[in-house]
Design a protein around this motif. Structure first.
Motif, PDB file in Angstrom:
ATOM      1  N   ASP A  64      -2.936   7.869   8.860  1.00 39.26           N
ATOM      2  CA  ASP A  64      -1.903   6.874   9.162  1.00 39.26           C
ATOM      3  C   ASP A  64      -0.703   7.535   9.838  1.00 39.26           C
ATOM      4  OD1 ASP A  64      -3.406   4.807   8.207  1.00 39.26           O
ATOM      5  OD2 ASP A  64      -2.374   4.693   6.251  1.00 39.26           O
ATOM      6  N   GLY A  65      -0.363   8.735   9.377  1.00 32.33           N
ATOM      7  CA  GLY A  65       0.739   9.463  10.011  1.00 32.33           C
ATOM      8  C   GLY A  65       0.431   9.838  11.448  1.00 32.33           C
ATOM      9  N   VAL A  66      -0.812  10.228  11.702  1.00 33.95           N
ATOM     10  CA  VAL A  66      -1.215  10.573  13.069  1.00 33.95           C
ATOM     11  C   VAL A  66      -1.180   9.329  13.955  1.00 33.95           C
ATOM     12  CG1 VAL A  66      -3.149  11.352  14.486  1.00 33.95           C
ATOM     13  CG2 VAL A  66      -2.597  12.553  12.367  1.00 33.95           C
ATOM     14  N   ASP A  67      -1.694   8.212  13.443  1.00 36.58           N
ATOM     15  CA  ASP A  67      -1.684   6.973  14.225  1.00 36.58           C
ATOM     16  C   ASP A  67      -0.260   6.500  14.495  1.00 36.58           C
ATOM     17  OD1 ASP A  67      -4.425   6.925  14.327  1.00 36.58           O
ATOM     18  OD2 ASP A  67      -4.663   5.584  12.601  1.00 36.58           O
ATOM     19  N   GLU A  68       0.593   6.617  13.506  1.00 35.44           N
ATOM     20  CA  GLU A  68       1.967   6.161  13.678  1.00 35.44           C
ATOM     21  C   GLU A  68       2.725   7.044  14.667  1.00 35.44           C
ATOM     22  OE1 GLU A  68       5.639   5.253  10.728  1.00 35.44           O
ATOM     23  OE2 GLU A  68       3.623   4.661  10.097  1.00 35.44           O
ATOM     24  N   ALA A  69       2.387   8.301  14.722  1.00 32.94           N
ATOM     25  CA  ALA A  69       3.045   9.200  15.668  1.00 32.94           C
ATOM     26  C   ALA A  69       2.674   8.859  17.106  1.00 32.94           C
ATOM     27  CB  ALA A  69       2.675  10.647  15.362  1.00 32.94           C
ATOM     28  N   ASP A  70       1.485   8.286  17.305  1.00 32.70           N
ATOM     29  CA  ASP A  70       1.047   7.929  18.657  1.00 32.70           C
ATOM     30  C   ASP A  70       1.644   6.621  19.142  1.00 32.70           C
ATOM     31  OD1 ASP A  70      -0.441  10.183  18.928  1.00 32.70           O
ATOM     32  OD2 ASP A  70      -2.316   9.267  18.275  1.00 32.70           O
ATOM     33  N   ARG A  71       2.129   5.790  18.239  1.00 30.34           N
ATOM     34  CA  ARG A  71       2.688   4.495  18.640  1.00 30.34           C
ATOM     35  C   ARG A  71       4.076   4.686  19.245  1.00 30.34           C
ATOM     36  NH1 ARG A  71       1.703   2.219  13.073  1.00 30.34           N
ATOM     37  NH2 ARG A  71      -0.555   2.136  13.014  1.00 30.34           N
ATOM     38  N   PRO A  72       4.409   3.848  20.247  1.00 32.34           N
ATOM     39  CA  PRO A  72       5.787   3.922  20.772  1.00 32.34           C
ATOM     40  C   PRO A  72       6.760   3.397  19.701  1.00 32.34           C
ATOM     41  CG  PRO A  72       4.579   2.129  21.817  1.00 32.34           C
ATOM     42  CD  PRO A  72       3.590   2.868  20.949  1.00 32.34           C
ATOM     43  N   ASP A  73       7.984   3.886  19.768  1.00 34.06           N
ATOM     44  CA  ASP A  73       8.991   3.463  18.788  1.00 34.06           C
ATOM     45  C   ASP A  73       9.237   1.975  18.923  1.00 34.06           C
ATOM     46  OD1 ASP A  73       9.259   6.016  17.849  1.00 34.06           O
ATOM     47  OD2 ASP A  73      10.928   6.499  19.207  1.00 34.06           O
ATOM     48  N   GLN A  74       9.295   1.307  17.784  1.00 29.90           N
ATOM     49  CA  GLN A  74       9.579  -0.129  17.765  1.00 29.90           C
ATOM     50  C   GLN A  74      10.988  -0.323  17.296  1.00 29.90           C
ATOM     51  OE1 GLN A  74       6.648  -1.894  15.268  1.00 29.90           O
ATOM     52  NE2 GLN A  74       4.951  -1.401  16.610  1.00 29.90           N
ATOM     53  N   GLN A  75      11.667  -1.248  17.932  1.00 33.58           N
ATOM     54  CA  GLN A  75      13.042  -1.546  17.546  1.00 33.58           C
ATOM     55  C   GLN A  75      13.037  -2.401  16.297  1.00 33.58           C
ATOM     56  OE1 GLN A  75      15.646  -0.283  18.912  1.00 33.58           O
ATOM     57  NE2 GLN A  75      14.504   0.755  20.528  1.00 33.58           N
ATOM     58  N   PRO A  76      13.869  -2.051  15.280  1.00 35.33           N
ATOM     59  CA  PRO A  76      13.910  -2.872  14.056  1.00 35.33           C
ATOM     60  C   PRO A  76      14.567  -4.205  14.275  1.00 35.33           C
ATOM     61  CG  PRO A  76      15.449  -1.013  13.901  1.00 35.33           C
ATOM     62  CD  PRO A  76      14.732  -0.900  15.200  1.00 35.33           C
ATOM     63  N   ASP A 122       0.851  -1.188   0.000  1.00 36.35           N
ATOM     64  CA  ASP A 122       0.000   0.000   0.000  1.00 36.35           C
ATOM     65  C   ASP A 122       0.887   1.238   0.000  1.00 36.35           C
ATOM     66  OD1 ASP A 122      -2.281  -1.496   0.029  1.00 36.35           O
ATOM     67  OD2 ASP A 122      -2.392  -1.557   2.214  1.00 36.35           O
ATOM     68  N   GLY A 123       1.173   1.727  -1.179  1.00 37.29           N
ATOM     69  CA  GLY A 123       2.000   2.926  -1.303  1.00 37.29           C
ATOM     70  C   GLY A 123       1.177   4.161  -1.005  1.00 37.29           C
ATOM     71  N   ALA A 124       1.840   5.217  -0.628  1.00 36.48           N
ATOM     72  CA  ALA A 124       1.150   6.452  -0.280  1.00 36.48           C
ATOM     73  C   ALA A 124       0.507   7.088  -1.505  1.00 36.48           C
ATOM     74  CB  ALA A 124       2.132   7.423   0.362  1.00 36.48           C
ATOM     75  N   ALA A 125       1.061   6.858  -2.678  1.00 38.10           N
ATOM     76  CA  ALA A 125       0.511   7.476  -3.891  1.00 38.10           C
ATOM     77  C   ALA A 125      -0.781   6.807  -4.335  1.00 38.10           C
ATOM     78  CB  ALA A 125       1.544   7.418  -5.005  1.00 38.10           C
ATOM     79  N   ASP A 126      -1.027   5.559  -3.919  1.00 33.19           N
ATOM     80  CA  ASP A 126      -2.218   4.821  -4.360  1.00 33.19           C
ATOM     81  C   ASP A 126      -3.440   5.104  -3.496  1.00 33.19           C
ATOM     82  OD1 ASP A 126      -0.667   3.676  -6.284  1.00 33.19           O
ATOM     83  OD2 ASP A 126      -0.179   1.919  -5.088  1.00 33.19           O
ATOM     84  N   ARG A 127      -3.272   5.816  -2.410  1.00 35.95           N
ATOM     85  CA  ARG A 127      -4.381   6.027  -1.476  1.00 35.95           C
ATOM     86  C   ARG A 127      -4.755   7.501  -1.441  1.00 35.95           C
ATOM     87  NH1 ARG A 127      -1.720   3.223   3.610  1.00 35.95           N
ATOM     88  NH2 ARG A 127      -1.498   5.416   3.993  1.00 35.95           N
ATOM     89  N   PRO A 128      -5.956   7.800  -0.973  1.00 33.24           N
ATOM     90  CA  PRO A 128      -6.341   9.205  -0.827  1.00 33.24           C
ATOM     91  C   PRO A 128      -5.474   9.897   0.231  1.00 33.24           C
ATOM     92  CG  PRO A 128      -8.227   7.745  -0.516  1.00 33.24           C
ATOM     93  CD  PRO A 128      -7.034   6.881  -0.654  1.00 33.24           C
ATOM     94  N   TRP A 129      -5.393  11.205   0.114  1.00 36.29           N
ATOM     95  CA  TRP A 129      -4.513  11.957   1.003  1.00 36.29           C
ATOM     96  C   TRP A 129      -4.928  11.861   2.456  1.00 36.29           C
ATOM     97  CZ3 TRP A 129      -6.292  15.831   4.094  1.00 36.29           C
ATOM     98  CH2 TRP A 129      -7.568  16.335   3.813  1.00 36.29           C
ATOM     99  N   TYR A 130      -6.211  11.767   2.724  1.00 34.75           N
ATOM    100  CA  TYR A 130      -6.643  11.745   4.120  1.00 34.75           C
ATOM    101  C   TYR A 130      -6.289  10.424   4.790  1.00 34.75           C
ATOM    102  CZ  TYR A 130     -10.656   9.871   1.516  1.00 34.75           C
ATOM    103  OH  TYR A 130     -11.453   9.175   0.652  1.00 34.75           O
ATOM    104  N   ASP A 131      -6.212   9.324   4.015  1.00 33.88           N
ATOM    105  CA  ASP A 131      -5.748   8.062   4.605  1.00 33.88           C
ATOM    106  C   ASP A 131      -4.284   8.188   5.036  1.00 33.88           C
ATOM    107  OD1 ASP A 131      -8.148   6.772   4.377  1.00 33.88           O
ATOM    108  OD2 ASP A 131      -7.655   5.773   2.475  1.00 33.88           O
ATOM    109  N   ASN A 132      -3.497   8.798   4.185  1.00 33.87           N
ATOM    110  CA  ASN A 132      -2.081   9.000   4.529  1.00 33.87           C
ATOM    111  C   ASN A 132      -1.944   9.897   5.757  1.00 33.87           C
ATOM    112  OD1 ASN A 132      -1.289   7.502   2.300  1.00 33.87           O
ATOM    113  ND2 ASN A 132      -1.211   9.311   0.979  1.00 33.87           N
ATOM    114  N   PHE A 133      -2.778  10.913   5.828  1.00 31.19           N
ATOM    115  CA  PHE A 133      -2.741  11.828   6.968  1.00 31.19           C
ATOM    116  C   PHE A 133      -3.049  11.096   8.265  1.00 31.19           C
ATOM    117  CE2 PHE A 133      -4.998  14.734   9.842  1.00 31.19           C
ATOM    118  CZ  PHE A 133      -4.003  15.661  10.055  1.00 31.19           C
TER     119      PHE A 133
END
Length: 160
Positions: free
Chosen positions: A148-160, A135-146
């Motif tokens: 997702d960015g908000v949700d990802e900012a709320d998650r604690p950092d995960q170690q790779p 699911d690339g960012a270009a294939d989705r509407p802008w508000y989905d990307n927005f």
């Protein structure tokens, strides 16, 4: 007279005289020490005052000097990087003066062909499926990307 001499050399008289002499010496040495201490203390206070004044007077210019030296170093580094970028751009400009290079870029990026040539575009079916699953960012509407960015900012950092 013999009584007077005897009184003069008696132990009590000698001790009394010795005590007076010692007291006079101690008193004189204390006066000298106090006089020396007071002069030394005044000189020391003046020296401390002068040193503190110098430190206060030089603190701001020295801080400015150090910070400006740091800025100069950063600007010199940026200048070297910009010089390298200028050289890259000069090389690119020289390459763009060559018609063969420009033609190759037009064929690669714009898919241009010469008259009489046949152009082909090959699609890889595996690449198409990978693209759909990713699911690339270009294939989705802008508000989905927005969101997702908000949700990802709320998650604690995960170690790779």
């Amino acid at each position: 007279m013999a009584g007077k001499n005897r009184d003069r050399f008696s132990t009590a008289t000698r001790l009394k005289l010795l005590g007076e002499q010692t007291a006079a010496r101690v008193y004189r040495s204390q006066n000298r020490r106090q006089a020396r201490r007071s002069r030394l203390t005044g000189r020391a206070a003046l020296l401390v005052l002068v040193l503190c004044s110098l430190i206060v007077a030089l603190a701001y210019p020295m801080r400015q000097y150090v910070s400006q030296r740091g800025e100069i170093t950063q600007e010199q580094q940026r200048m070297r990087e910009a010089g390298g970028r200028v050289e890259e751009l000069r090389d690119e400009k020289a390459r763009l003066q060559d018609d063969v290079y420009v033609e190759r870029l037009a064929r690669e990026h714009l898919h241009l062909v010469k008259p009489g040539e046949t152009g082909y575009t090959v699609f890889d079916p595996d690449a198409r499926d990978k693209r759909r699953t990713d699911d690339g960012a270009a294939d989705r509407p802008w508000y989905d990307n927005f969101w997702d960015g908000v949700d990802e900012a709320d998650r604690p950092d995960q170690q790779p």
